[in-house]
Design an enzyme around this catalytic site. Structure first.
Site, short mmCIF file in Angstrom:
data_model
loop_
_atom_site.label_atom_id
_atom_site.label_comp_id
_atom_site.label_asym_id
_atom_site.label_seq_id
_atom_site.Cartn_x
_atom_site.Cartn_y
_atom_site.Cartn_z
N ASN A 9 0.87 -1.17 0.00
CA ASN A 9 0.00 0.00 0.00
C ASN A 9 0.91 1.23 0.00
O ASN A 9 1.49 1.57 1.03
CB ASN A 9 -0.89 -0.02 1.25
CG ASN A 9 -1.74 1.23 1.38
OD1 ASN A 9 -1.76 2.07 0.48
ND2 ASN A 9 -2.42 1.37 2.51
N LYS A 11 0.15 4.23 -0.24
CA LYS A 11 -0.48 5.41 0.38
C LYS A 11 -0.24 6.64 -0.50
O LYS A 11 -0.24 6.51 -1.73
CB LYS A 11 0.01 5.58 1.83
CG LYS A 11 -0.18 4.29 2.66
CD LYS A 11 0.01 4.50 4.13
CE LYS A 11 -0.20 3.17 4.86
NZ LYS A 11 -0.11 3.29 6.31
N HIS A 95 -9.50 1.26 5.10
CA HIS A 95 -8.23 1.49 5.79
C HIS A 95 -8.46 2.47 6.95
O HIS A 95 -9.27 3.39 6.83
CB HIS A 95 -7.18 2.06 4.81
CG HIS A 95 -5.80 2.01 5.37
ND1 HIS A 95 -5.35 2.90 6.32
CD2 HIS A 95 -4.79 1.14 5.17
CE1 HIS A 95 -4.11 2.58 6.66
NE2 HIS A 95 -3.74 1.51 5.98
N GLU A 97 -6.84 4.88 7.94
CA GLU A 97 -6.61 6.29 7.60
C GLU A 97 -7.84 6.89 6.93
O GLU A 97 -8.15 8.07 7.11
CB GLU A 97 -5.35 6.40 6.72
CG GLU A 97 -4.10 6.16 7.56
CD GLU A 97 -2.94 5.51 6.82
OE1 GLU A 97 -2.92 5.51 5.58
OE2 GLU A 97 -2.02 4.99 7.51
N GLU A 167 -5.17 -4.79 10.70
CA GLU A 167 -4.15 -3.75 10.89
C GLU A 167 -4.44 -3.00 12.19
O GLU A 167 -5.24 -2.05 12.20
CB GLU A 167 -4.18 -2.76 9.73
CG GLU A 167 -3.90 -3.36 8.37
CD GLU A 167 -3.34 -2.33 7.39
OE1 GLU A 167 -2.28 -2.60 6.83
OE2 GLU A 167 -3.95 -1.26 7.21
N GLY A 173 2.72 2.38 10.91
CA GLY A 173 3.68 3.46 10.77
C GLY A 173 4.41 3.81 12.06
O GLY A 173 5.06 4.86 12.15
N SER A 212 3.62 -2.00 10.44
CA SER A 212 5.07 -2.06 10.68
C SER A 212 5.70 -3.40 10.29
O SER A 212 6.65 -3.84 10.92
CB SER A 212 5.41 -1.69 12.12
OG SER A 212 5.02 -0.35 12.40
N GLY A 233 2.97 -1.06 4.30
CA GLY A 233 3.03 0.36 3.98
C GLY A 233 4.45 0.78 3.66
O GLY A 233 4.96 0.55 2.56
P1 13P Z 1 3.18 0.47 7.68
O1 13P Z 1 3.67 -0.82 7.07
O2 13P Z 1 3.91 1.68 7.16
O3 13P Z 1 3.10 0.40 9.16
O4 13P Z 1 1.66 0.66 7.15
C1 13P Z 1 0.78 -0.39 7.27
C2 13P Z 1 -0.45 -0.06 6.52
O5 13P Z 1 -1.22 0.81 6.91
C3 13P Z 1 -0.71 -0.80 5.28
O6 13P Z 1 -1.99 -0.56 4.80
#
Ligand code: 13P
Length: 255
Positions: A9, A11, A95, A97, A167, A173, A212, A233
């Site tokens: 992803n 983002k 997601h 976010e 997640e 993150g 992560s 991510g």
């Molecule tokens: P990270 O791998 O940067 O923690 O993000 C995970 C994520 O939100 C994937 O959709």
């Protein structure tokens, strides 16, 4: 036997230059890998370019969102038919976010799930609890509520050939991944929850872990029986790290 899926992803990251370079590097790193499905979800502006660069490779195209409408006066939106038209296969919905910054509700996300199924696309349904919910012991209740929004409106059969990404928000993150045991416990809960409605559907649904995941912790996460790959991510923006994660999934789940 479930086939693992590792999906990147991206983002809100990327440029034409990056699409060129990252996909070329991924094709190179992953050319001989079998045993793990792979997808990348760049920002919507770069999907067509990414599809072009992925041509002839085993890496599938994904997207990060979809609208609930198919066409019409919905400024700024992108439909399931459009995503299908340009060759996307896996579509991330729900997601955290988007739940947080765009106030997406469980009901809206269930509508997106339905629209993707109707279009023949594969929903990647993200679920997971916040840090406060985790500390309050509400992880299972939150995950159940987020899955029930789909189960209660579409039924368990809707989960056939789909993907759930667990997640935990506190792991996204932050560099603080769930431990393999923590993630496995929630993945098992999710599978058992669906199995109460349809055991065969629960057995085949892909449940990815996200939060992560990196080159150092992926292999151990994939040793867990209910972790069927990862939604990645930050580490999906680096070809070498992403390739290590894909190879770890292929290795852990072979046979
Ligand atoms: P990270 O791998 O940067 O923690 O993000 C995970 C994520 O939100 C994937 O959709």
């Amino acid at each position: 036997m479930r086939h693992p899926l590792v999906m990147g992803n991206w983002k809100l990251n990327g440029s034409k230059h990056m699409v060129n370079d990252l996909i070329a590097a991924l094709r190179n790193e992953l050319s001989s890998v079998v045993g793990c499905d792979v997808a990348i979800a760049p920002p919507v502006t770069y999907l067509d370019l990414a599809k072009h660069h992925l041509g002839g490779s085993r890496i599938a195209l994904g997207a990060q969102n979809v609208d609930t409408h198919l066409s019409g006066a919905y400024t700024g939106e992108v439909s399931a038919e459009m995503l299908k038209d340009i060759g996307a296969k896996y579509i991330i919905i729900g997601h955290s976010e988007r739940r947080t910054y765009h106030k997406e509700s469980d009901a809206l996300i269930a509508e997106k799930f339905a629209i993707l199924k109707e279009a023949g696309l594969i929903p990647v349904l993200c679920i997971g609890e916040s840090e406060a919910e985790n500390e309050a012991g509400q992880t299972e209740a939150v995950c159940a509520r987020q899955i029930d929004a789909v189960l209660n409106s579409l039924g368990a059969k809707a989960f056939e050939n789909t993907v759930i990404a667990y997640e935990p928000i506190w792991a996204i993150g932050t560099g603080k991944s769930a431990t393999p045991a923590q993630a496995q416990a929630v993945h098992k809960f999710i599978r058992d929850h669906i199995a109460k409605h349809d055991a065969a559907i629960a057995e085949q649904v892909i449940i990815q872990y996200g939060g992560s995941v990196n080159a150092a912790n992926a292999a151990e996460l994939f040793t867990q029986p209910d972790i069927d790959g990862a939604l990645v991510g930050g580490a999906s923006l680096k070809a070498d790290a992403f390739a290590v994660i894909v190879k770890a999934a292929a290795e852990a789940k072979q046979g």
